[in-house]
Design a protein around this motif. Structure first.
Motif, PDB file in Angstrom:
ATOM      1  N   VAL A  13      72.393  28.499  25.510  1.00 13.22           N
ATOM      2  CA  VAL A  13      73.382  27.560  24.963  1.00 13.22           C
ATOM      3  C   VAL A  13      73.589  26.390  25.919  1.00 13.22           C
ATOM      4  O   VAL A  13      73.643  25.237  25.498  1.00 13.22           O
ATOM      5  CB  VAL A  13      74.709  28.280  24.641  1.00 13.22           C
ATOM      6  CG1 VAL A  13      75.806  27.279  24.291  1.00 13.22           C
ATOM      7  CG2 VAL A  13      74.514  29.269  23.501  1.00 13.22           C
ATOM      8  N   ASP A  14      73.654  26.660  27.214  1.00 20.16           N
ATOM      9  CA  ASP A  14      73.894  25.609  28.204  1.00 20.16           C
ATOM     10  C   ASP A  14      72.784  24.572  28.228  1.00 20.16           C
ATOM     11  O   ASP A  14      73.015  23.423  28.600  1.00 20.16           O
ATOM     12  CB  ASP A  14      74.055  26.226  29.593  1.00 20.16           C
ATOM     13  CG  ASP A  14      74.532  25.230  30.633  1.00 20.16           C
ATOM     14  OD1 ASP A  14      75.342  24.343  30.298  1.00 20.16           O
ATOM     15  OD2 ASP A  14      74.106  25.339  31.793  1.00 20.16           O
ATOM     16  N   ARG A  15      71.594  24.907  27.820  1.00 21.09           N
ATOM     17  CA  ARG A  15      70.468  23.994  27.895  1.00 21.09           C
ATOM     18  C   ARG A  15      70.252  23.178  26.628  1.00 21.09           C
ATOM     19  O   ARG A  15      69.286  22.431  26.517  1.00 21.09           O
ATOM     20  CB  ARG A  15      69.195  24.767  28.251  1.00 21.09           C
ATOM     21  CG  ARG A  15      69.122  24.905  29.748  1.00 21.09           C
ATOM     22  CD  ARG A  15      68.675  26.254  30.211  1.00 21.09           C
ATOM     23  NE  ARG A  15      68.871  26.373  31.650  1.00 21.09           N
ATOM     24  CZ  ARG A  15      70.006  26.727  32.235  1.00 21.09           C
ATOM     25  NH1 ARG A  15      71.076  26.966  31.530  1.00 21.09           N
ATOM     26  NH2 ARG A  15      70.096  26.836  33.539  1.00 21.09           N
ATOM     27  N   ASP A  16      71.134  23.299  25.674  1.00 22.59           N
ATOM     28  CA  ASP A  16      71.012  22.551  24.428  1.00 22.59           C
ATOM     29  C   ASP A  16      72.352  21.884  24.126  1.00 22.59           C
ATOM     30  O   ASP A  16      73.302  22.558  23.724  1.00 22.59           O
ATOM     31  CB  ASP A  16      70.619  23.501  23.291  1.00 22.59           C
ATOM     32  CG  ASP A  16      70.400  22.788  21.972  1.00 22.59           C
ATOM     33  OD1 ASP A  16      70.988  21.712  21.742  1.00 22.59           O
ATOM     34  OD2 ASP A  16      69.642  23.335  21.149  1.00 22.59           O
ATOM     35  N   PRO A  17      72.445  20.568  24.335  1.00 26.20           N
ATOM     36  CA  PRO A  17      73.728  19.887  24.141  1.00 26.20           C
ATOM     37  C   PRO A  17      74.351  20.114  22.761  1.00 26.20           C
ATOM     38  O   PRO A  17      75.571  20.211  22.643  1.00 26.20           O
ATOM     39  CB  PRO A  17      73.393  18.405  24.364  1.00 26.20           C
ATOM     40  CG  PRO A  17      72.193  18.434  25.253  1.00 26.20           C
ATOM     41  CD  PRO A  17      71.406  19.655  24.827  1.00 26.20           C
ATOM     42  N   SER A  18      73.533  20.222  21.720  1.00 29.81           N
ATOM     43  CA  SER A  18      74.109  20.457  20.393  1.00 29.81           C
ATOM     44  C   SER A  18      74.704  21.862  20.297  1.00 29.81           C
ATOM     45  O   SER A  18      75.728  22.065  19.645  1.00 29.81           O
ATOM     46  CB  SER A  18      73.075  20.229  19.298  1.00 29.81           C
ATOM     47  OG  SER A  18      72.020  21.170  19.390  1.00 29.81           O
ATOM     48  N   LEU A  19      74.079  22.847  20.968  1.00 27.04           N
ATOM     49  CA  LEU A  19      74.651  24.194  20.989  1.00 27.04           C
ATOM     50  C   LEU A  19      75.919  24.250  21.825  1.00 27.04           C
ATOM     51  O   LEU A  19      76.844  24.996  21.500  1.00 27.04           O
ATOM     52  CB  LEU A  19      73.637  25.220  21.502  1.00 27.04           C
ATOM     53  CG  LEU A  19      72.603  25.695  20.514  1.00 27.04           C
ATOM     54  CD1 LEU A  19      71.645  26.683  21.171  1.00 27.04           C
ATOM     55  CD2 LEU A  19      73.252  26.327  19.294  1.00 27.04           C
ATOM     56  N   VAL A  20      75.972  23.478  22.899  1.00 26.40           N
ATOM     57  CA  VAL A  20      77.201  23.421  23.710  1.00 26.40           C
ATOM     58  C   VAL A  20      78.360  22.959  22.834  1.00 26.40           C
ATOM     59  O   VAL A  20      79.427  23.576  22.827  1.00 26.40           O
ATOM     60  CB  VAL A  20      77.026  22.489  24.936  1.00 26.40           C
ATOM     61  CG1 VAL A  20      78.361  22.246  25.641  1.00 26.40           C
ATOM     62  CG2 VAL A  20      76.010  23.064  25.917  1.00 26.40           C
TER      63      VAL A  20
END
Length: 120
Positions: A13-20
């Motif tokens: 999650v931390d590596r995908d701004p949209s997931l953040v």
């Protein structure tokens, strides 16, 4: 406990701004979606192989859906993974520099050495 799966959630999650942003706005929906679609896939985008047996525990799921990084730390989530993700989610809500990091440290200050085991 499934520390590996817990840390995998935080890492991916931390590596995908949209997931953040999705996790910040809809933690319960994001955790459910991630567990159904990503949890058993291999890391780093490999396709064609997956596991079927890994599941978050109810306690881990509750900590994730509640954005409860103190509970995550006590469950053995890696502190750097929780810190970087929660900075991305909540630093913007504070006016002072490092305000969220100070809050994070204060909320974890009651832990004494040895800290919870973070080995996976």
């Amino acid at each position: 406990m499934t520390k590996y799966l817990l840390n995998k959630f935080l890492y991916t999650v931390d590596r995908d701004p949209s997931l953040v942003e999705r996790y910040r706005d809809d933690a319960q929906g994001t955790v459910a979606w991630w567990e159904a679609n990503v949890a058993n896939a291999l890391l780093n985008g490999h396709t064609g192989e997956a596991s079927t047996w890994q599941r978050l525990t109810d306690e881990e799921r509750a900590a994730l859906t509640g954005h409860d990084y103190v509970a995550l730390f006590s469950l053995g989530a890696h502190p750097f993974l929780t810190l970087t993700l929660f900075i991305a989610m909540f630093e913007r809500d504070h006016d002072e520099p490092l305000a969220f990091q100070k809050q994070y440290a204060a909320r974890l200050a009651h832990f004494d050495l040895p800290y919870p085991d973070i080995a996976t």
